[in-house]
Write a protein that holds these residues in place. Structure first.
Motif, PDB file in Angstrom:
ATOM      1  N   LEU A   1       0.640  -1.302  -0.062  1.00 34.75           N
ATOM      2  CA  LEU A   1       0.157   0.093   0.048  1.00 34.75           C
ATOM      3  C   LEU A   1       0.741   1.243  -0.061  1.00 34.75           C
ATOM      4  CD1 LEU A   1      -2.807  -1.034   2.455  1.00 34.75           C
ATOM      5  CD2 LEU A   1      -3.024  -0.999  -0.053  1.00 34.75           C
ATOM      6  N   VAL A   2       1.802   1.268   0.689  1.00 29.69           N
ATOM      7  CA  VAL A   2       2.872   2.393   0.740  1.00 29.69           C
ATOM      8  C   VAL A   2       3.577   2.669  -0.600  1.00 29.69           C
ATOM      9  CG1 VAL A   2       5.064   3.278   1.586  1.00 29.69           C
ATOM     10  CG2 VAL A   2       3.530   2.352   3.174  1.00 29.69           C
ATOM     11  N   PHE A   3       3.775   1.266  -1.595  1.00 23.96           N
ATOM     12  CA  PHE A   3       4.097   1.443  -2.661  1.00 23.96           C
ATOM     13  C   PHE A   3       3.238   2.002  -3.712  1.00 23.96           C
ATOM     14  CE2 PHE A   3       4.709  -0.617  -7.003  1.00 23.96           C
ATOM     15  CZ  PHE A   3       5.967   0.083  -7.374  1.00 23.96           C
ATOM     16  N   ARG A   4       1.871   1.589  -3.549  1.00 22.57           N
ATOM     17  CA  ARG A   4       0.796   2.043  -4.403  1.00 22.57           C
ATOM     18  C   ARG A   4       0.724   3.576  -4.472  1.00 22.57           C
ATOM     19  NH1 ARG A   4      -3.398  -2.071  -6.268  1.00 22.57           N
ATOM     20  NH2 ARG A   4      -4.680  -0.056  -6.365  1.00 22.57           N
ATOM     21  N   GLU A   5       0.525   4.159  -2.988  1.00 22.39           N
ATOM     22  CA  GLU A   5       0.410   5.408  -2.701  1.00 22.39           C
ATOM     23  C   GLU A   5       1.568   6.388  -3.379  1.00 22.39           C
ATOM     24  OE1 GLU A   5      -0.809   9.036  -1.961  1.00 22.39           O
ATOM     25  OE2 GLU A   5      -2.018   7.162  -1.681  1.00 22.39           O
ATOM     26  N   ALA A   6       2.870   5.762  -3.265  1.00 19.91           N
ATOM     27  CA  ALA A   6       3.957   6.712  -3.821  1.00 19.91           C
ATOM     28  C   ALA A   6       3.877   6.457  -5.592  1.00 19.91           C
ATOM     29  CB  ALA A   6       5.180   5.948  -3.390  1.00 19.91           C
ATOM     30  N   MET A   7       3.220   5.414  -5.923  1.00 22.25           N
ATOM     31  CA  MET A   7       3.442   5.409  -7.511  1.00 22.25           C
ATOM     32  C   MET A   7       2.398   6.119  -7.949  1.00 22.25           C
ATOM     33  SD  MET A   7       5.469   3.744  -8.673  1.00 22.25           S
ATOM     34  CE  MET A   7       5.063   3.549 -10.304  1.00 22.25           C
ATOM     35  N   SER A   8       1.025   6.663  -7.197  1.00 23.16           N
ATOM     36  CA  SER A   8       0.137   7.404  -7.545  1.00 23.16           C
ATOM     37  C   SER A   8       0.717   8.918  -7.909  1.00 23.16           C
ATOM     38  CB  SER A   8      -1.010   7.399  -6.266  1.00 23.16           C
ATOM     39  OG  SER A   8      -0.796   8.387  -5.398  1.00 23.16           O
ATOM     40  N   HIS A   9       1.689   9.355  -7.567  1.00 26.18           N
ATOM     41  CA  HIS A   9       2.068  10.617  -7.642  1.00 26.18           C
ATOM     42  C   HIS A   9       2.990  10.552  -9.132  1.00 26.18           C
ATOM     43  CE1 HIS A   9       1.171  12.088  -3.902  1.00 26.18           C
ATOM     44  NE2 HIS A   9       1.584  10.865  -3.382  1.00 26.18           N
ATOM     45  N   PHE A  10       3.047   9.554  -9.844  1.00 23.64           N
ATOM     46  CA  PHE A  10       3.395   9.448 -11.228  1.00 23.64           C
ATOM     47  C   PHE A  10       2.318   9.986 -12.156  1.00 23.64           C
ATOM     48  CE2 PHE A  10       6.879   6.638  -9.814  1.00 23.64           C
ATOM     49  CZ  PHE A  10       7.938   7.028 -10.756  1.00 23.64           C
ATOM     50  N   ALA A  11       2.694  10.966 -13.032  1.00 21.90           N
ATOM     51  CA  ALA A  11       1.447  11.581 -14.009  1.00 21.90           C
ATOM     52  C   ALA A  11       1.816  10.601 -15.184  1.00 21.90           C
ATOM     53  CB  ALA A  11       1.688  13.000 -14.178  1.00 21.90           C
ATOM     54  N   ALA A  12       0.734   9.859 -15.647  1.00 20.47           N
ATOM     55  CA  ALA A  12       0.883   9.096 -16.818  1.00 20.47           C
ATOM     56  C   ALA A  12      -0.139   9.297 -17.809  1.00 20.47           C
ATOM     57  CB  ALA A  12       1.067   7.595 -16.289  1.00 20.47           C
ATOM     58  N   SER A  13       0.127   8.937 -19.083  1.00 20.13           N
ATOM     59  CA  SER A  13      -0.771   9.056 -20.352  1.00 20.13           C
ATOM     60  C   SER A  13      -1.757   7.961 -20.056  1.00 20.13           C
ATOM     61  CB  SER A  13      -0.076   8.922 -21.492  1.00 20.13           C
ATOM     62  OG  SER A  13       0.953   9.942 -21.866  1.00 20.13           O
ATOM     63  N   VAL A  14      -3.162   8.278 -20.266  1.00 17.10           N
ATOM     64  CA  VAL A  14      -4.303   7.306 -20.199  1.00 17.10           C
ATOM     65  C   VAL A  14      -4.322   6.475 -21.679  1.00 17.10           C
ATOM     66  CG1 VAL A  14      -6.397   6.738 -19.703  1.00 17.10           C
ATOM     67  CG2 VAL A  14      -5.261   8.575 -18.387  1.00 17.10           C
ATOM     68  N   CYS A  15      -4.126   5.231 -21.667  1.00 15.01           N
ATOM     69  CA  CYS A  15      -4.291   4.322 -22.828  1.00 15.01           C
ATOM     70  C   CYS A  15      -5.418   3.460 -22.550  1.00 15.01           C
ATOM     71  CB  CYS A  15      -3.288   3.658 -23.329  1.00 15.01           C
ATOM     72  SG  CYS A  15      -1.492   4.743 -23.543  1.00 15.01           S
ATOM     73  N   LEU A  16      -6.040   3.153 -23.833  1.00 15.99           N
ATOM     74  CA  LEU A  16      -7.204   2.061 -23.956  1.00 15.99           C
ATOM     75  C   LEU A  16      -6.383   0.931 -24.786  1.00 15.99           C
ATOM     76  CD1 LEU A  16      -9.546   1.013 -23.333  1.00 15.99           C
ATOM     77  CD2 LEU A  16     -10.636   2.254 -25.577  1.00 15.99           C
ATOM     78  N   VAL A  17      -6.360  -0.012 -23.964  1.00 12.38           N
ATOM     79  CA  VAL A  17      -5.837  -1.237 -25.012  1.00 12.38           C
ATOM     80  C   VAL A  17      -6.749  -2.085 -25.318  1.00 12.38           C
ATOM     81  CG1 VAL A  17      -3.941  -3.180 -24.811  1.00 12.38           C
ATOM     82  CG2 VAL A  17      -3.541  -0.989 -23.446  1.00 12.38           C
ATOM     83  N   THR A  18      -6.935  -2.611 -26.362  1.00 16.29           N
ATOM     84  CA  THR A  18      -7.870  -3.239 -27.156  1.00 16.29           C
ATOM     85  C   THR A  18      -7.428  -4.589 -27.790  1.00 16.29           C
ATOM     86  OG1 THR A  18      -7.892  -1.967 -28.975  1.00 16.29           O
ATOM     87  CG2 THR A  18      -9.551  -1.527 -27.265  1.00 16.29           C
ATOM     88  N   THR A  19      -8.311  -5.690 -27.887  1.00 14.83           N
ATOM     89  CA  THR A  19      -7.653  -6.629 -28.557  1.00 14.83           C
ATOM     90  C   THR A  19      -9.177  -7.324 -29.322  1.00 14.83           C
ATOM     91  OG1 THR A  19      -6.688  -8.809 -28.679  1.00 14.83           O
ATOM     92  CG2 THR A  19      -8.036  -8.407 -26.825  1.00 14.83           C
TER      93      THR A  19
END
Length: 165
Positions: free
Chosen positions: A11-29
């Motif tokens: 949970l500490v790792f997930r919280e820290a990672m939430s501070h990364f700004a990332a592009s949102v993608c939709l992956v389809t198949t």
């Protein structure tokens, strides 16, 4: 060098990672295993010779095996105008598959995988490698076609919220 013998709490790792700004993608198949789409932020370029993309998919969802079984996928880089599509494919509203796909307009390129018509840009890929890593499956795809880029503001995800750039 700082050393630690204590594992970092998940949970500490997930919280820290939430501070990364990332592009949102939709992956389809789409293919023999069926159609699937999922909203992700874990996409990156691997190489430009040959053009190659890496995508990470959570293994908790059994439906994500469709990407491997079909052997093809598309990465649709989302614009701010695509936020409702991102929300639908992230599981908000618990929509059925067809209702999720009804949230957008689709076309195809080389592989027949669904390409979101008004995404900023889309990459049509053939799976060349797939392997489990911890909780996720890492897919590596050779890019076979790229949709014509369309203008617009980028959709980003940071601190568990959508943002526009």
């Amino acid at each position: 060098m700082l050393k630690s013998s204590v594992a970092v709490d998940r949970l500490v790792f997930r919280e820290a990672m939430s501070h990364f700004a990332a592009s949102v993608c939709l992956v389809t198949t789409d293919g023999p295993a069926g159609r699937r789409g999922v909203t992700v932020t874990s996409v990156c370029s691997v190489s430009d010779d040959p053009p190659t993309i890496l995508v990470c998919l959570n293994q908790k969802s059994g439906a994500n095996t469709r990407f491997d079984h079909n052997g093809v996928f598309a990465v649709n880089l989302l614009a701010s105008r695509n936020e409702p599509v991102a929300r639908a494919f992230s599981g908000e509203g618990n929509l059925e598959l067809e209702a999720r796909f009804a949230a957008g307009r689709w076309t195809t390129l080389a592989t027949g995988v669904p390409i979101l018509e008004d995404a900023l840009v889309s990459f049509d890929c053939r799976v060349i490698d797939s392997r489990p890593v911890a909780t996720h499956r890492v897919l590596i795809g050779e890019v076979l076609a790229v949709a014509e880029p369309i203008g617009g503001d980028s959709l980003l995800y940071r601190a568990r919220r959508y943002h526009t750039l």
